[in-house]
Structures are given as C-alpha cells and as structure tokens.
Enzyme design. Structure first.
Site, PDB file in Angstrom:
ATOM      1  N   GLU A 187       0.844  -1.197   0.000  1.00  0.00           N
ATOM      2  CA  GLU A 187       0.000   0.000   0.000  1.00  0.00           C
ATOM      3  C   GLU A 187       0.882   1.253   0.000  1.00  0.00           C
ATOM      4  OE1 GLU A 187      -3.291   0.389  -0.453  1.00  0.00           O
ATOM      5  OE2 GLU A 187      -2.561   2.436  -0.533  1.00  0.00           O
ATOM      6  N   LEU A 231      -0.614   4.518   0.207  1.00  0.00           N
ATOM      7  CA  LEU A 231      -1.365   5.706   0.637  1.00  0.00           C
ATOM      8  C   LEU A 231      -0.573   6.513   1.665  1.00  0.00           C
ATOM      9  CD1 LEU A 231      -2.486   5.225   3.758  1.00  0.00           C
ATOM     10  CD2 LEU A 231      -4.149   3.800   2.600  1.00  0.00           C
ATOM     11  N   CYS A 237       6.353   4.988   8.714  1.00  0.00           N
ATOM     12  CA  CYS A 237       6.877   4.208   7.584  1.00  0.00           C
ATOM     13  C   CYS A 237       8.359   4.426   7.284  1.00  0.00           C
ATOM     14  CB  CYS A 237       6.033   4.481   6.347  1.00  0.00           C
ATOM     15  SG  CYS A 237       4.365   3.843   6.530  1.00  0.00           S
TER      16      CYS A 237
END
Ligand code: NAD
Length: 439
Positions: free
Chosen positions: A150, A152, A262
């Site tokens: 992902e 996003l 992240c």
C-alpha cells in the site's frame, strides 16, 4: 467480491472502507476490542480526513462490518488482506513480523481452498514465501499468496487509495492476479496503472519507494545546511531543481527530518534485508544516519536562536504530529526536539490541532495548550514543527504580543523573514540564508 481485512489500523480501515465504497462486501477484523467496539458504535480510532463519513456511509449500506472474531470475519471471503503492523524490531531494526505470522496462523485454521491471501502490510522480501510455508505446515492447500503493498499517505489516505499513482500486485499464480484485478476494477476503469510483478519484486518495490523518498528528503536537508553556510535559499534551490521533470518537486521540503510510521522503520528494514543478502546499500544507510542526526540536532538549533542557553526559557511548540492532517505521533520529529529542549532546561508548552491525545502518551513534562495563542503566552521562542494549514493563517502580530521573547524558529519554512519581521519577530527558517538574523 467478499473481502476480509485483518488489521484495522490506518491502512486496514482506509482500505476496507474504500473497497466497500467500490461495492465489495468487506469485513474488517482486529484483535483490539476497544477499536472494534468503537467502530461498531461509529467512533473512529484515528483522525483521517473524510474517513468517518466514508465508514459510516458504507456501514449503513451493510457493506462494511467490524469484528474481533477472525473465523467469522473471513468466512466466505474470496480475498483475505493482511494489514497488521510491521514495526521495527527493537535492537536490530528488522521488520517485526510477529503480528503477520500470528494472523496467518489464526487464518490457517479456517481458510478455504481457492482463497487469495494478500499482504498489504509492508513486509520484507520473502515474507510471502514464509506465509506459504506456514500455511502448508498447518495443512492448508489450494490457497494463493500475493503481495499488494500500500502506498497511501496518512492525511490524504482516501484520495490516495481512490486515485493511486499505481497499484502493485505481486503474484505467482493467475488466480491471485484475477481476484486482485477484479477487486481493483473500479480503479482500473479509472485508468490507474496496475503493475503485475513477481511476489518478491512487489515486496521489494514498497521498500525501494519509501527509501527513495527518504533519500530525497535527506538530500534537500543537507542542501539546506549548505544554504545556511553560503547564504543561499533552499526554497528557491528546491524549486529550481524540482521543475526539472527528471527530479520532480515533491519531497524536496527542507525541515526537521522525516518521521512517521513508515520511512524510519522501512529504511531500517531494507538495510536488514540488504545485510542478510550480503549487498551493501550505502545510500540508504547514510540517509538513515543523516536523518537521525538531523532530528537530534533540532533542539540545538532552537538554543542557538536564543543565544545558546535554554535554562529557564519557555518554548512554545506548534505542531506535534509527524506531519499535518494526521494524529500519528510515531517517530515524529517533535519528540526528540521536545526531549532535547527539556534536557537543556527549557519549559515547553505545545499545541497540535488533533494529535494531543496521541502526544500525551509519548511526551512527558510539558504543558498542552488549547490553541496556538495560549501556547505562545510568555514564550521566549516559538517553534513551528508541523506545517498544519491553520498555522499558515495565524495572526503573527497577536502571537508576538502574547510572547515574552521575539524569536520564531520555523522548521517548516511556513513564513517569510519579512512577514515575521513585520510582526516584530526574529526569524530562523531552515536553509534560508545565513542562520542568524535580527528583526
Ligand atoms: P496500525 O498500527 O495503525 O494498525 C495495525 C492494526 O493491526 C492494529 O489495529 C492492530 O490491533 C491490528 N492487529 C495486530 N495483530 C493483529 C492480528 N493478529 N489480527 C488482527 N488484527 C491485528 O498500522 P498501519 O499504520 O495501518 O500499518 C499497517 C501496515 O501497513 C504496516 O506494515 C505499514 O508499514 C503499512 N503501511 C502503512 C502506511 C501508513 O501510512 N500508516 C502506509 C502504507 C503502508
């Protein structure tokens, strides 16, 4: 399609709500009972623009449900996504895959042949192979394992999910590709590029993307240091290079260093993968060191703006979340900054538009103010750490009046020196000419 989403955090909840909005039937599973009870009562566990309305609309239509009961949640699902956390393991920085494997073992007890199991969590190369091995060990057959990392961004998660730059699907079997093609069909019709790769390649692509963005940020931060030494302006340098299509304008904002859930953990995990493979990644290794040093040096920067000493000084901090439009405090640059200020003997009063609750869990010994002006009351210096839009519209004069001192340390280059000077504040931005200035 019937989809189960295991892990209902920033990624799982947004992905689940968006898939439901595409028309799929989605059940979000989580082990956190308080989170699931809250969602069932219409309370969002995180602050993300547009999420509450999207969740409510799809829950009302009966397409989005929440449960702590994994067997019930995955029953009848054609695809089971795993979106649990993969934090950095203490000590070595390797991705901690215990949540992923725990979910897989639970799943193994109930998953039916024909199901596609998809990792949406960011996981190191080879995790799909390991999942396959665990499923086999538990006697599961006929299940296909795919990778669908992902991309996003928190704060713009729904828009990013619905209008992605690309979708990456790593699969070894046609069945998995077919199911994922069908799940993403609405985006495919919208011409979102879907890239099909091998599973290991998809796993690595996610780490390479985050590492590259981290490199870009650290690069411009080092150029900002050079600008301060040679009296140049990093904002103009960034624009001057960013207009070059080969470089692009994004992730070229000099600041206090990258944080978040992240980049810090994914760069470390990439280095672990590289170590295991015996292939050095010098650029990423250096980026991690540059960023750690940068975050650790921000308190000294504030001290310097105040003449070197912080003992007895009162510092107002605006913005605590690691970036605007989120309440996420994971690895936020505000944390080492505030710890550094306190260590040097300063008092800190802080304000963040939404992250207070999260911040109270990780920051001790500071005051939390209800707004920017209260935070600034009697402060010797004001430090902008997160560039929330509402800080762009602040009345600098009123702020300056409330303060005891007149120093503005703008770690996000929200203001110009001239604007600050008009309000009677001495301005210290990042990479904007020589550091020392007077009002
Ligand atoms: P998060 O911590 O917000 O959510 C993870 C959720 O998983 C938690 O609610 C936790 O209770 C739940 N969980 C843990 N073990 C479970 C289990 N066995 N069964 C069911 N639920 C379980 O994490 P996040 O930020 O959503 O990140 C999830 C993954 O997505 C990570 O690998 C992350 O790197 C990746 N990712 C995150 C972002 C982001 O912006 N946050 C973006 C892209 C990718």
């Amino acid at each position: 399609m019937r989809i189960a989403m295991i892990g209902t955090g920033y990624v799982g909840l947004v992905s689940g709500a968006c898939f439901a909005d595409f028309g799929h039937q989605v059940c979000c599973v989580d082990t956190d009972t308080a989170k699931i009870d809250g969602l069932n009562a219409g309370r969002m566990p995180i602050w993300e623009p547009g999420l509450e309305a999207l969740v409510k609309a799809n829950a009302d239509r009966g397409r989005l449900t929440f449960t702590t009961d994994l067997p019930g949640g995955v029953e009848g699902a054609e695809a089971v996504f795993i979106a649990v956390g993969t934090p950095a393991r203490r000590g070595d920085g390797h991705a901690d895959l215990s949540f992923v494997f725990q979910a897989v073992r639970e799943l193994a007890k109930v998953v039916k042949p024909g199901t596609v199991v998809v990792t949406k969590s960011t996981v190191p190369v080879g995790t799909g192979d390991e999942i396959e091995r665990i499923l086999g060990e538990e006697g599961v057959t006929g299940v296909s394992v795919a990778s669908n990392p992902e991309f996003l961004r928190e704060g713009a998660a729904i828009a990013d999910f619905k209008h992605p730059d690309r979708i990456v699907v790593g699969a070894e079997e046609e069945r998995a590709r077919e199911v994922l093609r069908e799940i993403y069909r609405p985006l495919f019709l919208n011409r979102a590029p879907i890239l099909f790769t091998g599973r290991r390649t998809a796993e690595l692509t996610k780490y390479a993307a985050n590492a590259f963005l981290a490199v870009k940020i650290s690069f411009i931060n080092e150029i900002a240091n050079l600008c301060e030494a040679v009296d140049a302006d990093v904002q103009d340098v960034a624009r001057g290079i960013g207009l070059d299509n080969r470089i692009g304008p994004k992730f070229l904002h000099a600041g206090p260093g990258y944080g978040g859930s992240c980049f810090p953990k994914d760069t470390l995990a990439l280095l672990q993968t590289a170590d295991t493979a015996g292939v050095d990644q010098r650029i990423v290794r250096t980026t991690v060191a540059v960023n750690d040093d940068r975050k650790a040096s921000m308190a000294a920067r504030v001290a310097e703006a105040l003449g070197g000493e912080l003992g007895g000084k009162r510092i107002a901090v605006l913005g605590l979340a690691f970036k605007p439009n989120t309440d996420d405090m994971r690895e936020a640059p505000s944390i080492p900054l505030i710890e550094g200020l306190l260590e040097r003997g300063a008092e800190v009063s802080a304000f963040d538009p939404v992250a207070r609750e999260q911040a109270e869990r990780v920051l001790n010994g500071i005051e939390f103010a209800p707004d920017a002006y209260s935070a600034a009351a009697d402060a010797d210096a004001l430090v902008i750490v997160t560039e929330w839009d509402e800080f762009r519209a602040i009345d600098l004069e009123a702020l300056a009046k409330a303060m005891r001192g007149k120093v503005l340390v703008d770690l996000r280059n929200v203001y110009d020196r001239e604007e600050a000077a008009e309000a009677g504040l001495a301005y210290y931005g990042v990479g904007r000419g020589r550091r020392r200035t007077t009002a």
